[in-house]
Design a protein around this motif. Structure first.
Motif, PDB file in Angstrom:
ATOM      1  N   UNK A   1      41.298  44.825  49.327  1.00 58.91           N
ATOM      2  CA  UNK A   1      42.383  43.887  49.618  1.00 58.91           C
ATOM      3  C   UNK A   1      41.858  42.473  49.822  1.00 58.91           C
ATOM      4  N   UNK A   2      40.730  42.364  50.517  1.00 58.56           N
ATOM      5  CA  UNK A   2      40.160  41.043  50.766  1.00 58.56           C
ATOM      6  C   UNK A   2      39.732  40.382  49.469  1.00 58.56           C
ATOM      7  N   UNK A   3      39.111  41.149  48.586  1.00 62.18           N
ATOM      8  CA  UNK A   3      38.748  40.599  47.265  1.00 62.18           C
ATOM      9  C   UNK A   3      39.983  40.085  46.553  1.00 62.18           C
ATOM     10  N   UNK A   4      41.049  40.867  46.615  1.00 63.52           N
ATOM     11  CA  UNK A   4      42.255  40.530  45.865  1.00 63.52           C
ATOM     12  C   UNK A   4      42.934  39.275  46.397  1.00 63.52           C
ATOM     13  N   UNK A   5      43.085  39.187  47.703  1.00 62.95           N
ATOM     14  CA  UNK A   5      43.898  38.110  48.245  1.00 62.95           C
ATOM     15  C   UNK A   5      43.088  36.862  48.595  1.00 62.95           C
ATOM     16  N   UNK A   6      41.769  37.027  48.802  1.00 61.25           N
ATOM     17  CA  UNK A   6      40.961  35.867  49.168  1.00 61.25           C
ATOM     18  C   UNK A   6      40.457  35.090  47.977  1.00 61.25           C
ATOM     19  N   UNK A   7      40.584  35.699  46.763  1.00 63.97           N
ATOM     20  CA  UNK A   7      40.320  34.750  45.708  1.00 63.97           C
ATOM     21  C   UNK A   7      39.937  35.174  44.345  1.00 63.97           C
ATOM     22  N   UNK A   8      39.081  36.148  44.158  1.00 59.67           N
ATOM     23  CA  UNK A   8      38.542  36.314  42.811  1.00 59.67           C
ATOM     24  C   UNK A   8      38.586  37.758  42.372  1.00 59.67           C
ATOM     25  N   UNK A   9      38.756  37.888  41.081  1.00 55.58           N
ATOM     26  CA  UNK A   9      38.761  39.207  40.462  1.00 55.58           C
ATOM     27  C   UNK A   9      38.207  39.029  39.062  1.00 55.58           C
ATOM     28  N   UNK A  10      37.445  40.000  38.612  1.00 53.48           N
ATOM     29  CA  UNK A  10      36.791  39.857  37.320  1.00 53.48           C
ATOM     30  C   UNK A  10      37.837  39.678  36.217  1.00 53.48           C
ATOM     31  N   UNK A  11      37.563  38.712  35.356  1.00 51.41           N
ATOM     32  CA  UNK A  11      38.527  38.395  34.306  1.00 51.41           C
ATOM     33  C   UNK A  11      38.435  39.398  33.171  1.00 51.41           C
ATOM     34  N   UNK A  12      39.572  39.935  32.770  1.00 49.47           N
ATOM     35  CA  UNK A  12      39.612  40.870  31.646  1.00 49.47           C
ATOM     36  C   UNK A  12      39.602  40.116  30.338  1.00 49.47           C
ATOM     37  N   UNK A  13      39.057  40.750  29.318  1.00 46.14           N
ATOM     38  CA  UNK A  13      38.965  40.094  28.013  1.00 46.14           C
ATOM     39  C   UNK A  13      40.327  39.786  27.430  1.00 46.14           C
ATOM     40  N   UNK A  14      41.340  40.599  27.779  1.00 41.66           N
ATOM     41  CA  UNK A  14      42.658  40.396  27.186  1.00 41.66           C
ATOM     42  C   UNK A  14      43.570  39.565  28.077  1.00 41.66           C
ATOM     43  N   UNK A  15      43.016  38.913  29.111  1.00 44.16           N
ATOM     44  CA  UNK A  15      43.844  38.056  29.949  1.00 44.16           C
ATOM     45  C   UNK A  15      44.376  36.881  29.143  1.00 44.16           C
TER      46      UNK A  15
END
Length: 352
Positions: free
Chosen positions: A245-259
């Protein structure tokens, strides 16, 4: 290497004059603190009695059977007594008699605070050592680890360990972002050692970016927590859930190739050498509310504060009028923002 002054000072004498009690002290403390059977033989009362009769016995330098002081200059008894679990009174008397013992590197590897933390010494002793020599808290051992790394590694589930972590963070909050020679932060080590939730939350608050840092193997703290959860029978789902949850709401998530590059809910960011996508509450109001509600449920006020401080867009995601946001930050000092919204909605909106 000792200075000329140290070599000529009484504290550098390896063999004090006969009759000063040094042999009695050696007999009492020449034990191995790494073996429980020997550590249990340490007699703090007897050591204190010798120091009362002859405080200068603390200036003795000798090598010890456990390997401490095997260099040419030997070692003061302070480090060994600390590792054996010496009382605060004994430690205080030793430091008063021989202040230079605090600055000694043992075998070129660790200082006395490293030994204290690794052996689970009470926080009162650790607090005293750092008050007498604050630099101890930021010195590295031979693996590039500062004391906070060790506090996050040893006895992670004990209340004493939590107190030590809180104490070290109070001295130097930036220590939470320190990297050892494996590019690991204290949070990495805490997750590898199955640390308590309180420890993990304290380290995240001190350095939120540590959540997104890859170590020498390319692993983030969450990945270590998940790995330990899979290997051992005792579950730690709460820590894993909060880290995610902290990863999600505090800022960053690995970018998917199909984003989609034009995604209005994401913006590019560089965190820990990784190209990331800032996810604003999972791009969903309900998800954001659930995360904030969970932080409130576990009484993690700091997590709510960080969420709003690092991601101002949360205010718009939650459909809050722009004028409310400055007041939200003010309210964080007394009660979690989401909790205020739930319980005192009229009051909060009245500030707009």
């Amino acid at each position: 290497m000792t200075s000329d002054h140290e070599q000529n000072s009484p504290e550098s004498i390896i063999s004090p004059p006969e009759g000063c009690g040094d042999e009695d002290l050696l007999r009492l403390i020449d034990l191995c603190p790494f073996l429980a059977s020997e550590k249990s033989r340490y007699d703090d009362v007897a050591v204190l009695s010798i120091l009362r009769r002859n405080p200068r016995a603390a200036c003795l330098r000798r090598p010890y059977r456990c390997g401490i002081g095997n260099g040419p200059d030997g070692a003061h008894p302070l480090a060994l007594v600390v590792a054996l679990g010496g009382s605060l009174e004994v430690v205080r008397r030793m430091v008063d008699s021989c202040p230079s013992a605090l600055g000694m590197r043992l075998g070129g590897r660790r200082n006395v605070l490293h030994y204290a933390i690794a052996e689970g010494v009470d926080v009162s002793v650790i607090s005293y050592l750092t008050s007498r020599r604050p630099a101890l808290a930021i010195e590295e051992d031979s693996f590039g680890a500062i004391p906070l790394h060790l506090a996050s590694t040893y006895c992670p589930s004990s209340s004493s360990s939590s107190s030590v972590i809180v104490h070290l963070l109070s001295l130097n909050p930036d220590a939470a972002g320190a990297l050892d020679r494996k590019s690991q932060t204290p949070l990495h080590r805490a997750c590898m050692s199955r640390a308590s939730l309180d420890d993990v939350l304290a380290l995240i608050e001190a350095c939120p970016d540590a959540l997104f840092l890859d170590d020498w193997l390319g692993n983030r703290p969450l990945e270590y927590a998940e790995s330990m959860h899979q290997r051992l029978s005792e579950p730690i789902p709460e820590v894993i859930e909060v880290l995610g949850m902290a990863e999600e709401i505090l800022g960053a998530k690995e970018e998917d190739d199909d984003d989609d590059d034009d995604d209005d809910d994401a913006s590019g960011d560089e965190v820990g050498g990784r190209r990331c996508r800032r996810v604003l509450g999972g791009a969903r109001k309900d998800r954001t509310r659930r995360i904030l509600a969970h932080f409130v449920d576990i009484r993690w006020r700091g997590g709510v504060r960080l969420a709003f401080a690092r991601n101002p867009d949360l205010a718009s995601i939650l459909d809050l009028p722009p004028g409310v946001f400055p007041r939200l930050l003010c309210l964080l000092g007394t009660e979690g923002v989401y909790s205020v919204l739930v319980r005192c909605t009229d009051v909060v909106f009245g500030f707009a």
